[in-house]
Design an enzyme around this catalytic site. Structure first.
Site, PDB file in Angstrom:
ATOM      1  N   HIS A 198      11.748  -0.420 -10.713  1.00 18.27           N
ATOM      2  CA  HIS A 198      10.789  -1.042  -9.798  1.00 18.27           C
ATOM      3  C   HIS A 198      11.315  -1.096  -8.363  1.00 18.27           C
ATOM      4  O   HIS A 198      10.572  -0.860  -7.403  1.00 18.27           O
ATOM      5  CB  HIS A 198      10.431  -2.443 -10.303  1.00 18.27           C
ATOM      6  CG  HIS A 198       9.064  -2.889  -9.903  1.00 18.27           C
ATOM      7  ND1 HIS A 198       8.287  -3.728 -10.678  1.00 18.27           N
ATOM      8  CD2 HIS A 198       8.320  -2.618  -8.814  1.00 18.27           C
ATOM      9  CE1 HIS A 198       7.129  -3.942 -10.073  1.00 18.27           C
ATOM     10  NE2 HIS A 198       7.131  -3.289  -8.937  1.00 18.27           N
ATOM     11  N   ASP A 239      -1.485   1.932 -14.278  1.00 19.57           N
ATOM     12  CA  ASP A 239      -0.172   1.614 -13.724  1.00 19.57           C
ATOM     13  C   ASP A 239       0.053   0.112 -13.801  1.00 19.57           C
ATOM     14  O   ASP A 239      -0.730  -0.675 -13.255  1.00 19.57           O
ATOM     15  CB  ASP A 239      -0.088   2.072 -12.267  1.00 19.57           C
ATOM     16  CG  ASP A 239       1.280   1.772 -11.662  1.00 19.57           C
ATOM     17  OD1 ASP A 239       2.137   2.669 -11.700  1.00 19.57           O
ATOM     18  OD2 ASP A 239       1.482   0.641 -11.169  1.00 19.57           O
ATOM     19  N   LYS A 266       7.125  -0.658 -15.385  1.00 21.54           N
ATOM     20  CA  LYS A 266       8.322  -0.683 -14.542  1.00 21.54           C
ATOM     21  C   LYS A 266       9.308  -1.729 -15.049  1.00 21.54           C
ATOM     22  O   LYS A 266       8.909  -2.773 -15.577  1.00 21.54           O
ATOM     23  CB  LYS A 266       7.933  -1.000 -13.086  1.00 21.54           C
ATOM     24  CG  LYS A 266       6.841  -0.082 -12.546  1.00 21.54           C
ATOM     25  CD  LYS A 266       6.411  -0.470 -11.145  1.00 21.54           C
ATOM     26  CE  LYS A 266       5.164   0.299 -10.737  1.00 21.54           C
ATOM     27  NZ  LYS A 266       3.940  -0.225 -11.367  1.00 21.54           N
ATOM     28  N   TYR A 320       3.987  -7.741 -13.537  1.00 18.48           N
ATOM     29  CA  TYR A 320       2.565  -8.012 -13.337  1.00 18.48           C
ATOM     30  C   TYR A 320       1.967  -8.975 -14.352  1.00 18.48           C
ATOM     31  O   TYR A 320       0.811  -9.366 -14.232  1.00 18.48           O
ATOM     32  CB  TYR A 320       1.769  -6.705 -13.349  1.00 18.48           C
ATOM     33  CG  TYR A 320       2.168  -5.698 -12.303  1.00 18.48           C
ATOM     34  CD1 TYR A 320       3.103  -5.996 -11.301  1.00 18.48           C
ATOM     35  CD2 TYR A 320       1.625  -4.418 -12.314  1.00 18.48           C
ATOM     36  CE1 TYR A 320       3.476  -5.055 -10.357  1.00 18.48           C
ATOM     37  CE2 TYR A 320       1.986  -3.471 -11.365  1.00 18.48           C
ATOM     38  CZ  TYR A 320       2.909  -3.793 -10.397  1.00 18.48           C
ATOM     39  OH  TYR A 320       3.274  -2.846  -9.476  1.00 18.48           O
TER      40      TYR A 320
END
Length: 341
Positions: free
Chosen positions: A126, A59, A93, A64
């Site tokens: 998100h 994930d 996302k 990120y």
């Protein structure tokens, strides 16, 4: 090398999703709100190790920064014959600066390019809110965003589409005004924040709940000083863990699994990569399950109050002074060297 065997859940589109995955959010530094790169190399090593020992679900998100490194790990594991692409379930996302319908495809294609993949297994909204790179609320309806998601699904850029951080009312509105139902809703969920109403609604709609922050504020060194809920040394949790020769975190993950919830714990410690996924060889009794359910005090440990006056903010609001959105959530470069768009 220890191996793990992770079962799957069937999503509402018929696709199998592993019941536990490897989460890749490194977080923000508490002292200045900037992105925390301190565990970067360890995380990349752990992602590689996780695939070696049997993880198939990773994930991640545009936010990120680590999509390029994940892509490099996946490429090597495929080249080395450890896995085939179709064995993996990769989630990313779309961030809130890409909330307009046409921008969703731009974001998804960017993620595919950074990951070096031809398709994704799942893409999530998100957050249901939207803003620009200056942090200004754009008031873009998440229904518009979802139309962009339906487009990338139709084009085969992803096998599944879902949401993250949506409340019950937002899910109801989305379902009533769309052609494709989300397969998942990824939310904060742990012992102290059980989200029963949300889980019950998602279950009624055959939407699988995915828990981020599955340990909440249990780890005292990582929690706010006034954080509520059980800690790792709670006598009840320790006693249950001892009975099964498991750790407290394994008991928590097992409890969530028995609730039908997918978890994506994060770690940068190889031994915990195996530990987190070694929860499928024991079962909590009904009495133990009911005991753990009593820890739910509806305590949200992650509170993005800097967004609470934005349109479509999904959570309860708190009486706190307004604060600016952390710069790390507005614009960034990807990869370890922070040089990839």
């Amino acid at each position: 090398m220890a191996k793990v065997n992770i079962p799957t859940f069937t999503l509402n589109n018929g696709i199998q999703m592993p019941a536990l995955g490897y989460g890749t959010w490194l977080g923000l530094r508490p002292e200045d709100g900037e992105f925390d790169y301190s565990g970067w190399d360890k995380m990349v090593d752990c992602i590689s190790y996780a695939i070696d020992v049997g993880y198939r679900h990773i994930d991640t998100a545009h936010l990120y920064r680590i999509e390029p490194e994940i892509g490099q790990v996946i490429k090597k594991k495929i080249q080395d014959g450890v896995v085939k692409r179709e064995d993996l379930f990769i989630t990313t996302k779309v961030w809130q600066t890409y909330s307009r319908e046409a921008d969703v495809e731009v974001s998804v294609r960017g993620s595919l390019n950074r990951l070096g993949l031809d398709y994704l297994d799942q893409v999530l909204i998100h957050w249901p809110l939207s803003f620009n790179e200056e942090g200004v609320d754009q008031n873009i309806d998440y229904l518009e965003t979802w139309r962009g998601f339906e487009t990338v699904l139709k084009k085969g850029l992803t096998r599944s589409i879902g949401v993250s951080n949506f409340n019950v009312d937002q899910l109801k509105r989305l379902i009533a005004n769309s052609n494709v139902k989300p397969v998942t809703n990824q939310v904060e969920l742990n012992l102290a924040f059980g989200q029963k109403e949300l889980v019950d609604y998602c279950t009624s709609q055959n939407i699988r709940v995915v828990a981020w922050a599955p340990f909440g504020a249990m780890i005292a060194s990582r929690a706010a000083p006034d954080a509520k809920g059980p800690k790792m040394d709670d006598p009840t949790l320790v006693a249950i863990a001892k009975k099964y020769n498991k750790s407290v975190t394994q008991v928590v993950l097992r409890y969530l699994y028995q609730r039908g919830i997918i978890t994506i714990p994060k770690t940068v410690t190889p031994s915990r990569v195996v530990e987190n996924a070694s929860i499928f060889d024991f079962e909590l009794s009904q009495a133990e399950f009911d005991t753990l359910a009593k820890f739910d005090i509806n305590y949200r440990s992650n509170r993005p109050t800097f967004w609470q006056n934005y349109s479509h903010y999904p959570f309860e609001k708190y009486d706190v002074p307004p604060s600016a959105v952390p710069k790390a959530l507005l614009t960034w470069k990807n990869g370890k060297n922070q040089d990839i768009d």
